[in-house]
Design an enzyme around this catalytic site. Structure first.
Site, PDB file in Angstrom:
ATOM      1  N   LYS A 125       6.270 -13.679  -7.123  1.00 53.78           N
ATOM      2  CA  LYS A 125       5.668 -12.383  -6.770  1.00 53.78           C
ATOM      3  C   LYS A 125       6.125 -11.369  -7.802  1.00 53.78           C
ATOM      4  O   LYS A 125       7.172 -11.542  -8.431  1.00 53.78           O
ATOM      5  CB  LYS A 125       6.135 -11.953  -5.378  1.00 53.78           C
ATOM      6  N   ASP A 165      -2.554  -7.783  -5.393  1.00 49.74           N
ATOM      7  CA  ASP A 165      -1.928  -7.484  -4.099  1.00 49.74           C
ATOM      8  C   ASP A 165      -2.207  -6.000  -3.890  1.00 49.74           C
ATOM      9  O   ASP A 165      -3.132  -5.446  -4.525  1.00 49.74           O
ATOM     10  CB  ASP A 165      -0.415  -7.811  -4.123  1.00 49.74           C
TER      11      ASP A 165
HETATM   12  P1  NDP Z   1      -5.146  -2.933  -0.820  1.00 50.72           P
HETATM   13  O1  NDP Z   1      -4.405  -2.123  -1.804  1.00 50.72           O
HETATM   14  O2  NDP Z   1      -6.556  -3.346  -1.124  1.00 50.72           O
HETATM   15  O3  NDP Z   1      -5.182  -2.170   0.595  1.00 50.72           O
HETATM   16  C1  NDP Z   1      -4.008  -1.810   1.251  1.00 50.72           C
HETATM   17  C2  NDP Z   1      -4.402  -1.006   2.483  1.00 50.72           C
HETATM   18  O4  NDP Z   1      -3.231  -0.785   3.258  1.00 50.72           O
HETATM   19  C3  NDP Z   1      -4.968   0.354   2.150  1.00 50.72           C
HETATM   20  O5  NDP Z   1      -5.887   0.731   3.132  1.00 50.72           O
HETATM   21  C4  NDP Z   1      -3.720   1.234   2.194  1.00 50.72           C
HETATM   22  O6  NDP Z   1      -3.978   2.615   2.454  1.00 50.72           O
HETATM   23  C5  NDP Z   1      -2.976   0.625   3.355  1.00 50.72           C
HETATM   24  N1  NDP Z   1      -1.538   0.864   3.229  1.00 50.72           N
HETATM   25  C6  NDP Z   1      -0.731   0.560   2.185  1.00 50.72           C
HETATM   26  N2  NDP Z   1       0.526   0.985   2.442  1.00 50.72           N
HETATM   27  C7  NDP Z   1       0.492   1.552   3.668  1.00 50.72           C
HETATM   28  C8  NDP Z   1       1.473   2.172   4.489  1.00 50.72           C
HETATM   29  N3  NDP Z   1       2.742   2.291   4.087  1.00 50.72           N
HETATM   30  N4  NDP Z   1       1.079   2.649   5.706  1.00 50.72           N
HETATM   31  C9  NDP Z   1      -0.209   2.537   6.097  1.00 50.72           C
HETATM   32  N5  NDP Z   1      -1.172   1.956   5.362  1.00 50.72           N
HETATM   33  C10 NDP Z   1      -0.829   1.485   4.169  1.00 50.72           C
HETATM   34  O7  NDP Z   1      -4.230  -4.202  -0.517  1.00 50.72           O
HETATM   35  P2  NDP Z   1      -4.628  -5.607   0.104  1.00 50.72           P
HETATM   36  O8  NDP Z   1      -5.692  -5.431   1.129  1.00 50.72           O
HETATM   37  O9  NDP Z   1      -4.846  -6.544  -1.019  1.00 50.72           O
HETATM   38  O10 NDP Z   1      -3.258  -6.055   0.784  1.00 50.72           O
HETATM   39  C11 NDP Z   1      -2.917  -5.674   2.118  1.00 50.72           C
HETATM   40  C12 NDP Z   1      -1.818  -6.585   2.634  1.00 50.72           C
HETATM   41  O11 NDP Z   1      -2.261  -7.952   2.594  1.00 50.72           O
HETATM   42  C13 NDP Z   1      -0.510  -6.577   1.851  1.00 50.72           C
HETATM   43  O12 NDP Z   1       0.580  -6.798   2.743  1.00 50.72           O
HETATM   44  C14 NDP Z   1      -0.651  -7.779   0.926  1.00 50.72           C
HETATM   45  O13 NDP Z   1       0.614  -8.278   0.512  1.00 50.72           O
HETATM   46  C15 NDP Z   1      -1.341  -8.743   1.865  1.00 50.72           C
HETATM   47  N6  NDP Z   1      -2.059  -9.832   1.212  1.00 50.72           N
HETATM   48  C16 NDP Z   1      -3.072  -9.598   0.328  1.00 50.72           C
HETATM   49  C17 NDP Z   1      -3.757 -10.642  -0.247  1.00 50.72           C
HETATM   50  C18 NDP Z   1      -4.932 -10.424  -1.125  1.00 50.72           C
HETATM   51  O14 NDP Z   1      -5.606 -11.413  -1.470  1.00 50.72           O
HETATM   52  N7  NDP Z   1      -5.287  -9.189  -1.493  1.00 50.72           N
HETATM   53  C19 NDP Z   1      -3.349 -12.036   0.002  1.00 50.72           C
HETATM   54  C20 NDP Z   1      -2.318 -12.186   1.005  1.00 50.72           C
HETATM   55  C21 NDP Z   1      -1.690 -11.115   1.543  1.00 50.72           C
HETATM   56  P3  NDP Z   1      -4.092   3.659   1.231  1.00 50.72           P
HETATM   57  O15 NDP Z   1      -5.442   3.419   0.622  1.00 50.72           O
HETATM   58  O16 NDP Z   1      -3.934   4.969   1.879  1.00 50.72           O
HETATM   59  O17 NDP Z   1      -2.956   3.317   0.292  1.00 50.72           O
END
Ligand code: NDP
Length: 444
Positions: A125, A165
């Site tokens: 990671k 991510d």
């Molecule tokens: P994105 O950056 O596309 O989206 C993240 C989302 O979560 C946004 O809506 C963001 O809001 C919100 N967010 C981030 N931090 C916070 C916080 N502290 N409190 C509230 N909301 C928050 O990321 P992903 O969708 O790719 O990833 C989301 C999760 O899934 C992570 O934990 C990641 O590790 C996990 N994941 C992702 C994979 C992938 O293929 N993308 C694979 C496996 C796991 P804002 O826009 O306001 O920042």
């Protein structure tokens, strides 16, 4: 003190100030007791001590120049945690909260998740404390180029294959790949999540969200149930959340709430995903705009309140520790029946305990969100074979992987006397394969 307790205590002592890493290690190690009992040779080979120690940690300076001409400096990280079953594989996170503890917790989880996919990928990671929010495209490009100018020497299609991510999506992967190709003069599958015009795979964008729904669908099927008519809430509104919403809706569920880091929207007639995509994917805007566009919906500042919305299915898809014990208890009180983790470690240890004691179906992240990395491994297979599979082909392989994961973790939980405890099932099933490979490699 047992072997597992000793390993955990030493881990905490030797890695102070890494609370997220301690939390992930505690969750994993406390479920491995039956495996360690069955294999006394693991202790002799110090297998667990090696398992929790990354093979390599790289921390580097990322200098870049912003649009105003100011020189800025961020920290870059890549933790190459475990390559026993394949090249290191795991995403890059760009978020101001990123530090070594967070990258190590994600890396440790990734080892077991990648093992569960049944595909030959090790765990790693990386990321940076860089905040992409509010930056221009040019600033993002400049940062990505500087980040890759150091990272390129540590990665490779058969060594370490990063992906996206939080904060790293198609745009960032494009800039990172462009710089890698320029420095190495190689067009290879060194990153996944690439655009379709330069070696990407169909379904990668949708994979984590779709996979989350596929595994839950299988868990429901095993109970004679389905998504049809279910009320669903989803945290986040990024990549994982959007495609989980899309697939759940296509199976007849009604998604009524979603959030970003500022607050949540509640739409009792069902979220309009076209509006969410327009705001989040195209405009990179705030979810509060949804309430201005869709009549009958309501925006509330702050995220935590969303967990009080009554639902049958809760899908945390934003970030770590977003559901604490109190929020979990509220969900259970309001009748939640199914929880699947799209984000990594979104439930605190207290929350997991509440879910497990309540008897609801709880699918932990390393199983439930493995669809993203599984499809990344399918992208790697297409890259090395110079192939391009259709959407239907990749989607079917993804679904097969998720269905298999469900049955593997269900079987492992049963075999080790923890029926229905999918946290234990996932940790055990993922760990056994990695441990077997590590034992075969000798003391390395
Ligand atoms: P994105 O950056 O596309 O989206 C993240 C989302 O979560 C946004 O809506 C963001 O809001 C919100 N967010 C981030 N931090 C916070 C916080 N502290 N409190 C509230 N909301 C928050 O990321 P992903 O969708 O790719 O990833 C989301 C999760 O899934 C992570 O934990 C990641 O590790 C996990 N994941 C992702 C994979 C992938 O293929 N993308 C694979 C496996 C796991 P804002 O826009 O306001 O920042």
């Amino acid at each position: 003190m047992s072997y597992l307790e000793r390993v955990l205590e030493n881990l905490k002592k030797n890695n102070p100030n890494e609370p997220e890493f301690h939390q992930a290690a505690t969750e994993i190690l406390t479920t491995l007791a039956p495996v360690v009992e069955k294999h006394p040779e693991y202790e002799e080979a110090a297998l667990l001590e090696r398992f929790v120690e990354p093979e390599r940690v790289i921390i580097f300076r990322v200098p870049w120049v912003d649009d105003k001409g100011n020189v800025r400096v961020n920290k870059g990280y890549r933790v190459q945690f475990n390559s026993a079953i394949g090249p290191y594989k795991g995403g890059l996170r760009f978020h101001p909260s990123v530090n070594l503890s967070i990258i190590k917790f994600l890396g440790l989880e990734q080892i077991l998740k990648n093992s569960l996919t049944g595909l030959p990928i090790g765990g790693g990671k990386g990321g940076s404390d860089f905040d992409p929010k509010g930056k221009s495209d040019r600033e993002i490009m400049t940062f990505c180029q500087s980040f890759m100018t150091e990272l390129y020497r540590h990665i490779g299609a058969d060594t370490d294959v990063p992906a996206g991510d939080i904060g790293v999506g198609a745009r960032e992967i494009g800039y990172l790949f462009g710089q890698y190709k320029r420095i190495r003069n190689e067009h290879v599958g060194v990153l996944t999540g690439r655009g379709l015009s330069y070696g990407g795979s169909l379904v990668r964008t949708e994979a984590t969200g779709y996979g989350l729904i596929y595994i839950m669908q299988e868990a429901m099927k095993a109970r004679g149930d389905s998504f049809k008519g279910k009320t669903v809430i989803i945290s986040g509104s990024g990549n994982v959340a959007i495609y989980a919403c899309e697939k759940a809706q296509s199976l007849g569920a009604k998604v009524v709430a979603m959030y970003d880091s500022d607050g949540y929207i509640y739409d009792p007639s069902g979220i309009r995903l076209d509006v969410i995509k327009q705001i989040k994917e195209i405009k990179r805007g705030r979810i509060s705009e949804y309430a201005d566009k869709v009549k009958g919906s309501k925006y509330t500042a702050g995220c935590k309140g969303m967990w009080s919305v009554p639902c049958d299915v809760a899908l945390p898809c934003a970030t770590q520790n977003e559901i604490d014990g109190q929020s979990a208890a509220l969900l259970v009180k309001n009748g939640v029946k199914y929880v699947a983790e799209g984000a990594n470690m979104p439930s605190t240890l207290d929350a997991i305990e509440v879910f497990q004691k309540s008897g609801i179906v709880f699918l932990p992240a390393k199983a439930a969100n493995a669809g993203g990395v599984a499809t990344s491994a399918l992208e790697m297979a297409q890259s090395s074979g110079r192939l391009f599979w259709s959407f239907e082909e990749v989607d079917k392989k993804l679904k097969d992987v998720m269905v298999n994961i469900y049955h593997n973790i269900d079987d492992a939980a049963r075999e080790y006397g923890r029926e229905g405890d999918y946290s234990a099932g996932a940790n055990i099933a993922g760990f056994v394969k990695v441990a077997t490979a590590m034992m075969a490699h000798g003391i390395v």
